[in-house]
Structures are given as structure tokens and as C-alpha cells.
Motif scaffolding. Structure first.
Motif, PDB file in Angstrom:
ATOM      1  N   GLY A  81      -0.988  -3.861   3.407  1.00  0.00           N
ATOM      2  CA  GLY A  81       0.625  -3.976   4.451  1.00  0.00           C
ATOM      3  C   GLY A  81       1.628  -4.251   4.117  1.00  0.00           C
ATOM      4  N   GLN A  82       1.458  -5.001   3.124  1.00  0.00           N
ATOM      5  CA  GLN A  82       2.665  -5.516   2.002  1.00  0.00           C
ATOM      6  C   GLN A  82       3.641  -4.223   1.049  1.00  0.00           C
ATOM      7  N   ARG A  83       2.891  -3.848   0.508  1.00  0.00           N
ATOM      8  CA  ARG A  83       2.933  -2.536  -0.250  1.00  0.00           C
ATOM      9  C   ARG A  83       4.072  -1.275   1.042  1.00  0.00           C
TER      10      ARG A  83
ATOM     11  N   PHE B  35       4.913  11.614  -8.369  1.00  0.00           N
ATOM     12  CA  PHE B  35       4.645  12.008  -6.365  1.00  0.00           C
ATOM     13  C   PHE B  35       3.324  10.727  -5.436  1.00  0.00           C
ATOM     14  N   ALA B  36       3.924   9.685  -7.031  1.00  0.00           N
ATOM     15  CA  ALA B  36       2.537   8.674  -6.527  1.00  0.00           C
ATOM     16  C   ALA B  36       2.399   7.693  -5.129  1.00  0.00           C
ATOM     17  N   GLY B  37       4.065   8.596  -4.570  1.00  0.00           N
ATOM     18  CA  GLY B  37       3.472   7.608  -3.005  1.00  0.00           C
ATOM     19  C   GLY B  37       2.927   8.769  -2.340  1.00  0.00           C
ATOM     20  N   TYR B  38       2.747   9.669  -2.633  1.00  0.00           N
ATOM     21  CA  TYR B  38       1.949  10.869  -1.989  1.00  0.00           C
ATOM     22  C   TYR B  38       0.864  10.318  -1.813  1.00  0.00           C
ATOM     23  N   PHE B  39       0.352  10.107  -3.543  1.00  0.00           N
ATOM     24  CA  PHE B  39      -1.280   9.971  -3.400  1.00  0.00           C
ATOM     25  C   PHE B  39      -1.538   8.533  -3.354  1.00  0.00           C
ATOM     26  N   GLY B  40      -0.974   7.406  -3.267  1.00  0.00           N
ATOM     27  CA  GLY B  40      -0.298   6.034  -2.653  1.00  0.00           C
ATOM     28  C   GLY B  40      -0.369   5.935  -1.120  1.00  0.00           C
ATOM     29  N   GLY B  41      -0.201   6.957  -0.044  1.00  0.00           N
ATOM     30  CA  GLY B  41      -0.208   6.907   0.882  1.00  0.00           C
ATOM     31  C   GLY B  41      -1.936   7.762   1.676  1.00  0.00           C
ATOM     32  N   PHE B  42      -2.435   8.562   1.091  1.00  0.00           N
ATOM     33  CA  PHE B  42      -2.786   8.850   1.311  1.00  0.00           C
ATOM     34  C   PHE B  42      -4.238   8.002   0.254  1.00  0.00           C
ATOM     35  N   ASP B  43      -3.713   7.421  -0.011  1.00  0.00           N
ATOM     36  CA  ASP B  43      -5.171   6.563  -0.592  1.00  0.00           C
ATOM     37  C   ASP B  43      -5.100   5.619   0.764  1.00  0.00           C
ATOM     38  N   ALA B  44      -4.623   4.854   0.866  1.00  0.00           N
ATOM     39  CA  ALA B  44      -4.373   4.214   1.864  1.00  0.00           C
ATOM     40  C   ALA B  44      -5.399   4.584   3.424  1.00  0.00           C
TER      41      ALA B  44
ATOM     42  N   GLY C 222     -16.204   6.845   0.474  1.00  0.00           N
ATOM     43  CA  GLY C 222     -17.952   6.717   0.112  1.00  0.00           C
ATOM     44  C   GLY C 222     -18.411   7.150  -0.837  1.00  0.00           C
ATOM     45  N   LEU C 223     -17.792   7.897  -1.859  1.00  0.00           N
ATOM     46  CA  LEU C 223     -18.680   9.542  -2.515  1.00  0.00           C
ATOM     47  C   LEU C 223     -18.376   8.454  -3.881  1.00  0.00           C
ATOM     48  N   VAL C 224     -17.090   7.783  -3.602  1.00  0.00           N
ATOM     49  CA  VAL C 224     -15.940   7.623  -5.502  1.00  0.00           C
ATOM     50  C   VAL C 224     -17.068   5.917  -5.311  1.00  0.00           C
ATOM     51  N   ALA C 225     -17.256   5.597  -6.466  1.00  0.00           N
ATOM     52  CA  ALA C 225     -17.586   4.546  -7.103  1.00  0.00           C
ATOM     53  C   ALA C 225     -16.243   3.280  -7.255  1.00  0.00           C
ATOM     54  N   THR C 226     -14.841   4.105  -7.810  1.00  0.00           N
ATOM     55  CA  THR C 226     -14.006   2.786  -8.144  1.00  0.00           C
ATOM     56  C   THR C 226     -12.924   3.611  -6.332  1.00  0.00           C
ATOM     57  N   LYS C 227     -13.015   2.436  -5.646  1.00  0.00           N
ATOM     58  CA  LYS C 227     -12.524   2.557  -4.444  1.00  0.00           C
ATOM     59  C   LYS C 227     -11.346   2.753  -3.704  1.00  0.00           C
ATOM     60  N   ALA C 228     -10.517   3.639  -2.580  1.00  0.00           N
ATOM     61  CA  ALA C 228      -9.165   3.859  -2.453  1.00  0.00           C
ATOM     62  C   ALA C 228      -8.534   2.696  -2.439  1.00  0.00           C
TER      63      ALA C 228
ATOM     64  N   LYS D 244      -3.399   0.461  -4.623  1.00  0.00           N
ATOM     65  CA  LYS D 244      -2.525  -0.446  -5.605  1.00  0.00           C
ATOM     66  C   LYS D 244      -2.163  -0.001  -6.398  1.00  0.00           C
ATOM     67  N   LEU D 245      -2.694   1.137  -7.226  1.00  0.00           N
ATOM     68  CA  LEU D 245      -1.810   1.708  -8.339  1.00  0.00           C
ATOM     69  C   LEU D 245      -0.893   2.831  -8.441  1.00  0.00           C
ATOM     70  N   HIS D 246      -0.990   3.353  -7.134  1.00  0.00           N
ATOM     71  CA  HIS D 246      -0.379   4.834  -6.913  1.00  0.00           C
ATOM     72  C   HIS D 246       1.610   3.761  -5.782  1.00  0.00           C
ATOM     73  N   ASN D 247       0.685   2.674  -5.205  1.00  0.00           N
ATOM     74  CA  ASN D 247       1.783   1.953  -4.534  1.00  0.00           C
ATOM     75  C   ASN D 247       2.897   1.163  -4.718  1.00  0.00           C
ATOM     76  N   ASP D 248       2.265   0.511  -6.291  1.00  0.00           N
ATOM     77  CA  ASP D 248       3.062  -0.345  -7.164  1.00  0.00           C
ATOM     78  C   ASP D 248       4.234   0.701  -7.536  1.00  0.00           C
ATOM     79  N   ALA D 249       3.480   1.624  -8.706  1.00  0.00           N
ATOM     80  CA  ALA D 249       4.363   2.840  -8.867  1.00  0.00           C
ATOM     81  C   ALA D 249       5.293   3.254  -8.016  1.00  0.00           C
ATOM     82  N   GLN D 250       4.971   3.539  -6.901  1.00  0.00           N
ATOM     83  CA  GLN D 250       5.176   3.774  -5.894  1.00  0.00           C
ATOM     84  C   GLN D 250       7.223   3.349  -5.859  1.00  0.00           C
TER      85      GLN D 250
END
Length: 466
Positions: free
Chosen positions: A55-57, A378-387, A396-402, A407-413
Motif C-alpha cells: 500500500g505504501q509503494r 515499464f516498471a510501473g506497468y508490471f508493478g501495478g499488475f503484480d499488485a 498460484g502457479l508461480v514459485a516466486t509470488k506476485a 516490490k521489485l517493480h514498484n521500487d524501481a518505479q
């Protein structure tokens, strides 16, 4: 997140006919167009402070971007009024209409949910500017405007522009005059009614743009250009119209077509023989084609294109419905988990003979298997989707969760915005060549924050699917 079991070539509608049809419906109901809207009942919601890490990011990104858009960006662009008292938008093309509509929505969310940063412009003045954008975009729609130089609507992408402006209007409904409310409704009704004429093959009517990239028989309807995006933004407009006007005479037709477009949007080849029924639609009998690969990949602009694998428009359905105290169609979630897995875990060939994933381990970097014709950043594009994926449990299918990727993408944004004192994101067109790049960050972060606000609301989770 709760799960309840329970064109490019489009038909043109004459502005005068749209106005007449809208007024006939309103007269029959004994109400003005604006009186058909059920305003958001804010008393049923609690609060969300956005103090959790995600939420803070998201809050930081939205506060920065909305401050820029409604502040210096507005002041430099919207410098004159037309004779009728509305802003001069500079025409009727995408740049003239979509951009102010996106600004209006990002600012409306920031203002309404207490995120707006008044460092250089008071919230009261920002609200005045926001209302000016909302009312002007609606007033210039063909349903309200016969001036061929400024009238927009009934086009390939115009349902998306109407969605942005209509959503902003709904959030700021108490700030709009009765006249401007009527114009917002006329715009929404005109855009929504076009889609109820379509069928299982065509977006509108019985010719023109098809709902699929690949037909059921394996032939190409539009080689290299998935229809995920177009179907989802058309569905978004229908979902908004239904949420705002559940008792409208066309609401049932809108709702039916809304679900159909969501089912078509993310159809995979495997769905063509799947007897499952989703929101009343049997996949194997209704679907006439597919838009994404069985492995979750999406082709657009002739490329295997990660940017078009960002299915934020479908996941935003829960926010629209949640504001009306309804659940969104579960069809909007369908196959999102496969697409997200294709971003996170699927390996693609590289030029040196190796393989790579789109999401880079422990990094905000993105690998584009066949390049990216929009730019590099496009860090913010992917970060918004991750959220959104995290909020709605589609990882549910991925090893490293959204949440980790968010955090990685929105910190970059946030780091991109930190380069600029006014809070905007991009330094040049090589980073992102789209002319609405700042506005796009605004609506991505705004709608992500709205979903967080609904999901983490002190009155209980208000986002659900049925």
C-alpha cells in the motif's frame, strides 16, 4: 479477495440518433439521464490507510503521478476555454481525449481516497481542475456534441476513453452539476449500447472486428494482434455502465455482453473443447476462437509481447463492481494465472542460444523475447499488475509470488519518479514512446490503489468475484 459461487472497424452511430435514443429512455422512466445513476454509497465503506508495504509503494506512486498530472501537466496543457465554457481539449483524437480522461481518473482516485499530495496545488483547486476535465470530456462526446471538429466517440478505442471518464465521474459524482451528470450518462449509454449488437464472432454487429486473433478452425482473424486488450476495455465500459445504472432498461443487455467479452478476451485454444460453463457461457459451444496461447503467451504487434500480457483491465473489474457493492464476473479472472506464469517462470530463447524468463530473478529488469516496440522502461506497468495479481490470488502457479515482484517493480518505479521534483516518471521517449505515458502510470497506480483500498477496507473486503 472473495470468490462467491453463485476496432479498428466499428459501426458509426450518428450523434443526433444517440441523443434522441437516450432522451427517449429517460423520458420513459420519468427521470433525467443523470438520475438513472446510483451514486457510490461511501457510508458503507470504512478506511484503508495504505500503511502496509504494498500500500505504501502504490500510494507513493499515485501521489507523485496525480500531483504532476493535475498540477503542472494540466496547467501547461489546458490553458483556454471554448465559448461554451468547457476546456479546449485540442481536438477529438486519442491524445486529445484519452489523456485528459486518464488524468481525471487518477486524480479522482487520489482525491477521493485521501492520497492526493497538495504540496503545490490545494485539494480544492485540484478538485476544480478534475471536474473540469470530467465534464469537458463527456460534453465533447458525440452523444452531447454535434461539432465535427471536436465530437468523439463510436470508434475502435473510444469505449476505453469513456470508461476512464465515466469512472472518474462516478467517483466525483457529488461535485458534478445535474447537466454534466446527464452528459456523462449520455456518453456511457451511447458507447455501451454499440456492443449489445455483437455476437460470438464480432465485437459489434455482424461484420468488422472479430473477437479473436485465431478462429476456431485455425485460420487467422488478425495475424499477430491478440484481441485481449480490446475485448477487456470494451468489457470494462459495460461493467461500469451496469454498476452505475443497474436499473437502466439496457442493463441486462450490457451485463450479458459484458460477460461474453470477458470470456472471449482470454480464451485459449484448450477452451475451445472445454465443456465448462463460466458465468452462464459454455466455453466449447460459445467460443469461436482464441486470443492467448495455451502456455499463457500473448502476441501483439507481431511480437510475443510481455506488455500485452499485463491483464490489469480484467482484474480491475472487481474494483468497479465493488464500488456498487457487487461481485465482478469470475470470467474476468480466467486464465490470468497461466499468463502470469508465462511472465514469471516460462523460459524463452535468447540470441546467444540460451533461455531466459521475462521476469528476471531478484531484479526489476524485464526480458522481451522478441523486443519491445514501445521502449525500454515499464516498471510501473508490471508493478501495478503484480499488485492486482497478488490481491486477487492469481499467482498460484508461480514459485516466486506476485508480492515479491511487486516490490521489485514498484521500487524501481518510485526510483524513476524520484528523478523529477514534480513527481512524473519518464525522462524521454526512448524509455516509453507512448504520448500518454505519464497518464498511463497515473491510472495503473490509481486503479491498483483502489483495489487495495477495497481489499483492505476496515469495513471488510469489498472485492469479490461470482
Amino acid at each position: 479477495m472473495k470468490l462467491k459461487r453463485s476496432v479498428r472497424c466499428l459501426a458509426t452511430v450518428a450523434a443526433g440518433a444517440v441523443v434522441a435514443a437516450t432522451l427517449q429512455i429517460s423520458t420513459a422512466q420519468g427521470a433525467t439521464p443523470g438520475e438513472q445513476v446510483q451514486p457510490i454509497d461511501w457510508t458503507t465503506f470504512g478506511t484503508y490507510a495504505g500503511t502496509d508495504a504494498m500500500g505504501q509503494r502504490t500510494k507513493t506512486i499515485l501521489a507523485n503521478e496525480s500531483r504532476y498530472l493535475i498540477g503542472p501537466a494540466y496547467a501547461s496543457k489546458y490553458t483556454a476555454y471554448a465559448a461554451d465554457g468547457y476546456l479546449n481539449l485540442g481536438g477529438k483524437a486519442e491524445e486529445a481525449v484519452r489523456l485528459p480522461a486518464m488524468t481525471a481518473l487518477s486524480a479522482a482516485i487520489a482525491l477521493k481516497l485521501g492520497v492526493y499530495n497538495p504540496v503545490n496545488l490545494s485539494a480544492a483547486n485540484a478538485t476544480t481542475r478534475d471536474v473540469n476535465l470530467i465534464r469537458t470530456v463527456a460534453a465533447r462526446h458525440k452523444a452531447n456534441n454535434t461539432d465535427s471538429a471536436t465530437a468523439w466517440g463510436s470508434g475502435w478505442q473510444t469505449s476505453l476513453w469513456a470508461y476512464y471518464d465515466g469512472m472518474a465521474a462516478w467517483l466525483m459524482w457529488d461535485k458534478l452539476s445535474a447537466t454534466d451528470r446527464d452528459k456523462v450518462v449520455n456518453m456511457l449509454v451511447a458507447e455501451a449500447n454499440r456492443f449489445t449488437t455483437g455476437n460470438a464472432t464480432f465485437l459489434i454487429g455482424t461484420s468488422g472486428q472479430e473477437l479473436y486473433m485465431t478462429r476456431k478452425d485455425g485460420t487467422s482473424a488478425d495475424a499477430g494482434d491478440s484481441k485481449v486488450e480490446e475485448n477487456q476495455w470494451s468489457a470494462a465500459l459495460l461493467g461500469l455502465a451496469t454498476a452505475m445504472m443497474p436499473d437502466h432498461p439496457q442493463a441486462t443487455a450490457w451485463s450479458t455482453r459484458h460477460k461474453e467479452l470477458l470470456v472471449a478476451a482470454t480464451a485459449r485454444p484448450a477452451d475451445l473443447t472445454n465443456p465448462a460453463t463460466i458465468n452462464g457461457i459454455q466455453l466449447s459451444t460459445w467460443l469461436k476462437g482464441s486470443n492467448i496461447g495455451d502456455d499463457g503467451t500473448v502476441i501483439n504487434h507481431g511480437l510475443l509481447h510481455p506488455l500485452y500480457m499485463i491483464l490489469d483491465q480484467g482484474l480491475n473489474e472487481a474494483a468497479t463492481a465493488g464500488l456498487a457493492k457487487k461481485c465482478a464476473p469470475v470470467a474476468a479472472l480466467r486464465n490470468t494465472n497461466f499468463v502470469y506464469d508465462a511472465l514469471v517462470d516460462k523460459r524463452y530463447p535468447t540470441s546467444n542460444g540460451g533461455t531466459n524468463t521475462v521476469y528476471q530473478p531478484n531484479s526489476a529488469n524485464i526480458f522481451y523475447p522478441q523486443g519491445n516496440d514501445w521502449g525500454t522502461t515499464f516498471a510501473g506497468y508490471f508493478g501495478g499488475f503484480d499488485a492486482l495479481v497478488s490481491i486477487h490470488g492469481q499467482d498460484g502457479l508461480v514459485a516466486t509470488k506476485a508480492s515479491t515482484w511487486e516490490k521489485l517493480h514498484n521500487d524501481a518505479q518510485i526510483a524513476l519518479q524520484a528523478r523529477h521534483a514534480d513527481g512524473h516518471t519518464y525522462a524521454n521517449n526512448s524509455e516509453n514512446s507512448y504520448f500518454g505515458k505519464e497518464q498511463r502510470i497515473g491510472v495503473i497506480s490509481g486503479l491498483s490503489y483502489l483495489s487495495l483500498w477495497l481489499n483492505g477496507n476496515s469495513a471488510g473486503d469489498k472485492a469479490c468475484w461470482s
